[in-house]
Every structure is written in C-alpha cells, then in structure tokens.
Write an enzyme that holds these catalytic residues in place. Structure first.
Site, mmCIF file in Angstrom:
data_model
loop_
_atom_site.group_PDB
_atom_site.id
_atom_site.type_symbol
_atom_site.label_atom_id
_atom_site.label_comp_id
_atom_site.label_asym_id
_atom_site.label_seq_id
_atom_site.Cartn_x
_atom_site.Cartn_y
_atom_site.Cartn_z
ATOM 1 N N SER A 178 0.856 -1.185 0.000
ATOM 2 C CA SER A 178 0.000 0.000 0.000
ATOM 3 C C SER A 178 0.902 1.247 0.000
ATOM 4 C CB SER A 178 -0.922 -0.036 1.214
ATOM 5 O OG SER A 178 -1.877 0.970 1.107
ATOM 6 N N HIS A 211 7.053 5.588 1.261
ATOM 7 C CA HIS A 211 7.746 4.361 0.850
ATOM 8 C C HIS A 211 8.669 4.645 -0.339
ATOM 9 C CE1 HIS A 211 4.067 2.594 2.783
ATOM 10 N NE2 HIS A 211 4.978 1.814 3.311
ATOM 11 N N GLN A 232 2.434 -9.283 13.375
ATOM 12 C CA GLN A 232 2.455 -7.998 14.080
ATOM 13 C C GLN A 232 1.063 -7.408 14.269
ATOM 14 O OE1 GLN A 232 5.142 -6.365 10.866
ATOM 15 N NE2 GLN A 232 4.035 -4.486 11.265
ATOM 16 N N LYS A 281 8.641 7.952 10.964
ATOM 17 C CA LYS A 281 7.299 7.925 11.563
ATOM 18 C C LYS A 281 7.186 6.741 12.528
ATOM 19 C CE LYS A 281 3.479 6.608 9.349
ATOM 20 N NZ LYS A 281 2.887 5.564 10.216
ATOM 21 N N GLN A 302 9.515 1.603 16.423
ATOM 22 C CA GLN A 302 9.903 0.379 15.712
ATOM 23 C C GLN A 302 11.409 0.374 15.457
ATOM 24 O OE1 GLN A 302 7.656 -1.383 12.307
ATOM 25 N NE2 GLN A 302 9.066 -0.245 11.048
ATOM 26 N N LEU A 354 2.207 10.750 6.180
ATOM 27 C CA LEU A 354 1.631 9.766 5.259
ATOM 28 C C LEU A 354 1.582 8.410 5.950
ATOM 29 C CD1 LEU A 354 3.213 10.505 1.749
ATOM 30 C CD2 LEU A 354 1.213 11.509 2.839
HETATM 31 O O1 PAF Z 1 6.929 -0.567 9.038
HETATM 32 C C1 PAF Z 1 6.369 -1.511 8.436
HETATM 33 O O2 PAF Z 1 5.743 -1.341 7.388
HETATM 34 C C2 PAF Z 1 6.452 -2.905 9.028
HETATM 35 O O3 PAF Z 1 6.408 -2.878 10.414
HETATM 36 C C3 PAF Z 1 7.675 -3.698 8.531
HETATM 37 C C4 PAF Z 1 8.971 -3.035 8.963
HETATM 38 C C5 PAF Z 1 7.633 -3.807 7.009
HETATM 39 C C6 PAF Z 1 7.670 -5.112 9.113
HETATM 40 O O4 PAF Z 1 6.544 -5.818 8.731
#
Ligand code: PAF
EC number: 6.3.2.1
Length: 283
Positions: free
Chosen positions: A32, A37, A61, A149, A153, A184
């Site tokens: 998406s 990205h 997750q 963002k 993580q 975004l």
């Molecule tokens: O940030 C994300 O989109 C996800 O947490 C990742 C790092 C692709 C792991 O599934």
C-alpha cells in the site's frame, strides 16, 4: 525487476550478488505504498548496488482484534512503485512461506516492546522484530531503510541489531507528510472527511511543543499538558492512546529535557490509529 516469492529464492539471489561483490539494500514494506515508501526505496537505491523491496503484510504484528484482513492491499500498484524506484527484486512471500505451521521462535526486546505503542499492542513489536530479522538473515543486506514515523519500531530494531550482532546497518529517513503536515500512512484511508480535516492537528501540536522547547521550556509535564490542551480544542474527533516525552534510547519517560528527547503519540481517529513523533531539542 524480478519477483520472488520464496525465502530460498531470495537467499540464493542475494548470496549470488554478494559472491559477485555487489552490495545489497533492503526496504521492508507491508505494501500500500505511498510517497513515504517511495522515498525509502529511492534512498535504498542510492545506497547499494542491488535493491530488494519486500512486500509482506506480516500477520505476526497484528493482534486478532486488529485490521489484518482490512489492511489495504494493492499489489499491482506496489509492484509498479517498486519498479519505478529501481528495485532489482520485489519479494512477495505468502504467510505460509514465512511462517511454518509450527513456527515457534520469536525475537523480542521486552524492555521496549511493552512501552508506548506496545501498551495497546503488546505483541506488535515481537512480530515486527521477528519478521525483520528473518528479512535481514535472508538478504544479509548491507543496509536497510526505515521511516522516522515508525520511530519506536526503529529504536527496537536498532537495539535488536546491536544485541544480536546483525551486520545490517539501519538508516532512517524523515517522515514524509501531506502539505498540511499529516504524516503519510497506509491507514490514513480509514478516516472520514471530518476526521481527515482535523488530523493535521496531531503534528501541529507536536510542533507547538517543539517551539516551546526552542523557547526555553524543558518540563515534560508542561509540554504534555500544552499539547493535550490544544488537542482538546482542535482535535475533538481524536481519542488519545498515549502522548509521552521519552528518552530516545530507552523509551522511558523523562521529566526534564537535559538532552534531546522524543515526544511520541498515538491518536485514534475513528477507524484509523495514527502515530507521530517529534525530536525535541533544547540546545
Ligand atoms: O513498518 C512496516 O511497514 C512494518 O512494520 C515492517 C517493517 C515492514 C515489518 O513488517
């Protein structure tokens, strides 16, 4: 751009590249894809000889109550983005290829995974760390690129990589925003028109706190109260998950800003749970 779907194919491809002396960059995504990205991908493209983009909506997750089924999926569009950004490989495994039916091994950073977003999503970061470590091991990438963002993580992934001597370097790119400041996110599409109209106030209030710090304020409780006051006036459709001022390494709350700190939040706007953060610098 080659499309690969099995972990074995990906590992073979990366092994052959490395034998030929090629460096490898990895950009893990759940698809998406938006301009944020694209920025990660273009940066990855510039950092190494070969670029791997993974596109995998990682079930580990998501908790059973979360939006795994509803998570927006546009694989053809994502493939076009990856190609446009110069990917050599697009890795799109099935869940069954990534997780054996009796998968039993998890990677976690327990001191950090229960804090902030982990308070509402207790198993989320364990799922992230596990899948990202798998991707690091399959590619043995020289570098992997993530967005600011998802700052918590990254703090966990950096700690995981340090503690487990993972050779992959982690690079961070600044959050890409709409012109009105909203970060975004693939989940922005869940908002109604009214929620979307208020949502930019999330980051504006964090910037307001940043301005207070630049003006000399260093008390975390005062900063927090100012942001909450602003949100109560200008973000009536928002429901707060958390707002915290934390030490960027430990993620633990701080009382005074003696060094740069992070203000981080999660706010629910209807169906969308939005996260954002800002670096607070008092120097
Ligand atoms: O940030 C994300 O989109 C996800 O947490 C990742 C790092 C692709 C792991 O599934």
């Amino acid at each position: 751009m080659q499309k690969l779907t099995t972990p074995e194919e990906l590992a073979d491809m990366c092994r052959n590249w490395r034998k030929g002396g090629r460096s490898v960059a990895l950009v893990p995504t759940m698809g998406s894809c938006h301009a944020g990205h694209e920025d990660l991908m273009r940066h990855g493209r510039a950092l190494a000889d070969r670029l791997v983009i993974s596109l995998f909506v990682n079930p580990a997750q998501f908790s059973p109550a979360e939006d795994l089924q509803a998570y927006p999926r546009v694989p053809n569009q994502d493939a076009a983005v990856a190609k446009r950004c110069g990917a050599d490989v697009l890795f799109t495994p099935d869940s069954s290829a990534m997780y054996m039916p009796d998968h039993a091994t998890w990677v976690d950073v327990p001191e950090m995974s229960g804090l902030l977003c982990g308070m509402q999503r207790p198993t989320h970061f364990r799922g992230v760390c596990t899948v990202v470590l798998k991707l690091f091991l399959l590619t043995l990438a020289d570098v992997a690129v993530f967005g600011e963002k998802d700052w918590q993580q990254q703090a966990l992934l950096r700690r995981m990589a340090r503690d487990l001597n993972v050779p992959t370097r982690i690079e961070t790119r600044a959050t890409v925003r709409e012109p009105d400041g909203l970060a975004l996110s693939s989940r922005n599409v869940y908002m109604t028109v009214d929620e979307r109209a208020q949502a930019p106030e999330i980051y504006r209030a964090l910037q307001y706190a940043g301005d207070m710090v630049a003006g000399g304020e260093s008390n975390a409780a005062t900063l927090r109260a100012a942001v909450l006051r602003r949100w109560s006036e200008r973000l009536p459709l928002g429901r707060l998950d958390y707002l915290a001022v934390v030490n960027p390494e430990t993620l633990l709350p701080i009382e005074r800003l003696d060094a740069p700190a992070r203000m981080a939040c999660a706010v629910r706007m209807g169906m969308a749970r939005l996260i954002d953060n800002i670096l607070l610098r008092n120097e």
